[in-house]
Design an enzyme around this catalytic site. Structure first.
Site, short mmCIF file in Angstrom:
data_model
loop_
_atom_site.label_atom_id
_atom_site.label_comp_id
_atom_site.label_asym_id
_atom_site.label_seq_id
_atom_site.Cartn_x
_atom_site.Cartn_y
_atom_site.Cartn_z
N TYR A 88 -4.13 8.00 -9.14
CA TYR A 88 -3.41 7.93 -8.10
C TYR A 88 -3.83 8.85 -6.90
O TYR A 88 -3.27 8.59 -6.14
CB TYR A 88 -2.00 7.68 -9.04
CG TYR A 88 -1.77 6.28 -8.62
CD1 TYR A 88 -1.30 6.17 -10.40
CD2 TYR A 88 -1.58 5.03 -8.69
CE1 TYR A 88 -1.24 4.81 -10.97
CE2 TYR A 88 -1.06 3.67 -9.32
CZ TYR A 88 -1.19 3.96 -10.24
OH TYR A 88 -1.16 2.67 -11.06
N GLN A 146 2.03 -6.38 -2.81
CA GLN A 146 2.09 -6.77 -4.46
C GLN A 146 1.01 -5.08 -4.13
O GLN A 146 0.98 -4.41 -5.10
CB GLN A 146 0.94 -7.71 -5.08
CG GLN A 146 1.96 -8.72 -4.67
CD GLN A 146 0.67 -10.14 -5.84
OE1 GLN A 146 0.50 -9.43 -7.13
NE2 GLN A 146 0.16 -10.71 -5.16
N VAL A 157 0.03 -0.99 -2.87
CA VAL A 157 0.32 -0.04 -2.87
C VAL A 157 0.15 1.12 -1.55
O VAL A 157 0.83 2.21 -1.75
CB VAL A 157 0.85 1.17 -4.55
CG1 VAL A 157 1.45 0.08 -5.39
CG2 VAL A 157 -1.19 0.94 -4.76
N ASP A 158 -0.80 0.32 -0.84
CA ASP A 158 -1.19 0.88 0.48
C ASP A 158 -0.36 0.83 1.31
O ASP A 158 0.62 -0.27 1.36
CB ASP A 158 -2.21 0.44 0.64
CG ASP A 158 -3.00 -1.07 1.12
OD1 ASP A 158 -3.53 -1.61 0.53
OD2 ASP A 158 -2.21 -1.40 1.93
N HIS A 182 5.30 -3.59 -5.70
CA HIS A 182 5.01 -3.19 -6.72
C HIS A 182 4.69 -1.26 -6.64
O HIS A 182 4.09 -0.69 -7.68
CB HIS A 182 3.23 -3.66 -7.65
CG HIS A 182 2.98 -4.55 -7.83
ND1 HIS A 182 2.36 -5.47 -7.32
CD2 HIS A 182 4.45 -5.68 -8.29
CE1 HIS A 182 2.49 -6.69 -8.13
NE2 HIS A 182 4.05 -6.34 -8.47
N GLY A 223 -5.26 -13.03 -0.62
CA GLY A 223 -5.45 -12.39 -0.92
C GLY A 223 -4.67 -11.58 -2.02
O GLY A 223 -4.77 -10.73 -2.58
N1 APR Z 1 -10.22 -11.40 1.94
C1 APR Z 1 -8.96 -11.92 0.95
N2 APR Z 1 -8.68 -12.03 0.33
C2 APR Z 1 -10.24 -11.50 -0.81
C3 APR Z 1 -10.80 -11.10 0.58
C4 APR Z 1 -11.07 -11.19 1.30
N3 APR Z 1 -11.72 -10.12 1.46
N4 APR Z 1 -11.33 -10.50 -1.42
C5 APR Z 1 -11.04 -10.69 -2.93
N5 APR Z 1 -10.08 -11.60 -2.73
C6 APR Z 1 -8.94 -13.05 -3.56
C7 APR Z 1 -9.65 -12.53 -4.54
O1 APR Z 1 -10.55 -13.38 -4.65
C8 APR Z 1 -8.42 -12.81 -5.57
O2 APR Z 1 -7.99 -13.69 -5.38
O3 APR Z 1 -7.95 -11.32 -4.01
C9 APR Z 1 -7.45 -11.84 -4.73
C10 APR Z 1 -7.18 -10.18 -5.78
O4 APR Z 1 -7.15 -10.72 -6.91
P1 APR Z 1 -6.87 -8.96 -8.04
O5 APR Z 1 -7.88 -8.28 -7.64
O6 APR Z 1 -5.82 -9.98 -9.08
O7 APR Z 1 -5.69 -8.63 -7.19
P2 APR Z 1 -3.79 -9.17 -6.80
O8 APR Z 1 -3.88 -10.65 -7.12
O9 APR Z 1 -3.05 -8.20 -5.37
O10 APR Z 1 -3.45 -8.48 -8.21
C11 APR Z 1 -1.98 -8.29 -8.43
O11 APR Z 1 -2.20 -6.93 -10.44
O12 APR Z 1 -3.65 -4.76 -11.38
C12 APR Z 1 -2.20 -5.80 -11.10
O13 APR Z 1 -0.41 -4.61 -9.81
C13 APR Z 1 -1.55 -4.77 -9.72
O14 APR Z 1 -0.56 -5.56 -7.59
C14 APR Z 1 -1.71 -5.69 -8.59
C15 APR Z 1 -1.99 -6.98 -9.13
#
Ligand code: APR
Length: 235
Positions: A54, A87, A89-90, A105, A178
Site C-alpha cells: 500500500y 470500489q 481506494v484512490d 473498500h 470500469g
Molecule cells: N476504462 C474503463 N474501464 C476499463 C478500462 C478503461 N480505460 N480499462 C479496464 N477497464 C475495465 C475492465 O474491462 C474491467 O471490467 O475495468 C474493469 C476492472 O475490473 P477489475 O480489475 O476486476 O477491478 P474492479 O472491478 O474495480 O475490482 C473490484 O476487487 O480486488 C478487489 O478491492 C478490489 O475494489 C477492487 C475489487
C-alpha cells in the site's frame, strides 16, 4: 428538482490515470498474490509486505491526476444530484471535484489502529489521514497498536454496503464505470436499482450483466463518459 444519479466505479475509471486494474492482463493480481497483500490473513502473516504494497500505491497516487472520466462525473453535479459509490481506494474522484464519494473498500490515504474501535463499532474516530507518506512496521496509532491500511481486506466485512444499497434504491439513473463486477457485495448493487431506473455500463470489455435495464457503452471511461452524457440528453 435534480434527478438522482448514482455512479458505481471500479478500477477501470482510474486506468487512464495510469493505475493498473486488478483483473486485466498485467493487472495487480497478476503481479501480486491477493491473499498475501489484500487479505486479513495476509496482514497477520506478514504486515510489512502489506504495508509495502500500500505504500507503493500511495506513492503512485501522490503523482497521479484525475482523468477526464473523473472530471466528467464531477461535472455532472451541476445538472444531477450525484452520489459516487467507488470500489477504488484512490482519491481521484474527490480531486476531480466530486463532493459525495462513498468508498466501499476503504481509502489509500488513511490508516487506523489494527486493534481499535472501527472493527467493533464502525466508528472512524481513530482513522488517521496520512496523505501519501509511507507507514512502516512499528508506526503505532495513539492507542499503541500497529497502524494498518484503512482498506477492506478480503475476509473482512464491507461496513458501508448498507449505505450504498440505500443510495442505489433511490437512484433515478445508475451508471457503472470500469468494474468487472466480480467482487461482492459491490457487484450485486445494481440489483437494488428501482425497476424503472436505467442502468448504463461503461467498459471496453463486455460485463456480465443480463438485465433489461442495461445500456452498454463499450469504450474506455473517458470516451464512454462523453457518450453517456450525450445519451443523458435524450432522457
Ligand atoms: N476504462 C474503463 N474501464 C476499463 C478500462 C478503461 N480505460 N480499462 C479496464 N477497464 C475495465 C475492465 O474491462 C474491467 O471490467 O475495468 C474493469 C476492472 O475490473 P477489475 O480489475 O476486476 O477491478 P474492479 O472491478 O474495480 O475490482 C473490484 O476487487 O480486488 C478487489 O478491492 C478490489 O475494489 C477492487 C475489487
Amino acid at each position: 428538482m435534480k434527478k438522482h444519479l448514482v455512479v458505481l466505479t471500479g478500477a477501470g475509471v482510474s486506468a487512464e490515470s495510469g493505475f493498473a486494474t486488478f483483473r486485466d492482463t498485467g493487472g495487480l493480481w497478476e503481479q501480486y498474490d491477493v491473499n498475501d497483500v489484500a487479505s486479513i490473513e495476509g496482514w497477520y502473516r506478514n504486515r510489512s509486505l502489506v504495508l509495502d504494497f500500500y505504500n507503493q500505491r500511495r506513492a503512485q497516487l501522490k503523482d497521479a491526476k484525475p482523468n477526464a472520466a473523473h472530471e466528467a462525473i464531477a461535472g455532472l453535479e451541476s445538472t444531477y444530484n450525484v452520489d459516487v459509490i467507488t470500489q477504488n481506494v484512490d482519491n481521484l474522484h474527490e480531486r476531480a471535484g466530486s463532493t459525495r464519494v462513498l468508498h466501499l473498500h476503504g481509502e489509500l490515504t488513511k490508516m487506523r489502529p489494527e486493534n481499535g474501535v472501527y472493527d467493533k463499532t464502525g466508528s472512524e474516530a481513530e482513522v488517521i489521514d496520512v496523505a501519501y507518506r509511507p507507514i512502516m512496521l512499528g508506526d503505532l496509532a495513539p492507542n499503541g497498536s500497529q497502524l494498518r491500511p484503512h482498506i477492506v481486506f478480503f475476509g473482512e466485512a464491507v461496513p458501508k454496503i448498507e449505505k450504498a444499497i440505500d443510495l442505489v434504491e433511490k437512484a433515478d439513473i445508475l451508471l457503472i464505470v470500469g468494474s468487472s463486477l466480480q467482487v461482492y457485495p459491490a457487484a450485486g448493487l445494481y440489483r437494488y436499482a428501482p425497476s424503472g431506473c436505467p442502468i448504463y455500463v461503461i467498459d471496453p470489455k463486455p460485463v456480465p450483466l443480463s438485465d433489461p435495464r442495461v445500456h452498454f457503452i463499450q469504450d474506455v471511461a473517458t470516451k464512454g463518459m462523453a457518450a453517456f452524457i450525450e445519451q443523458l440528453k435524450a432522457l
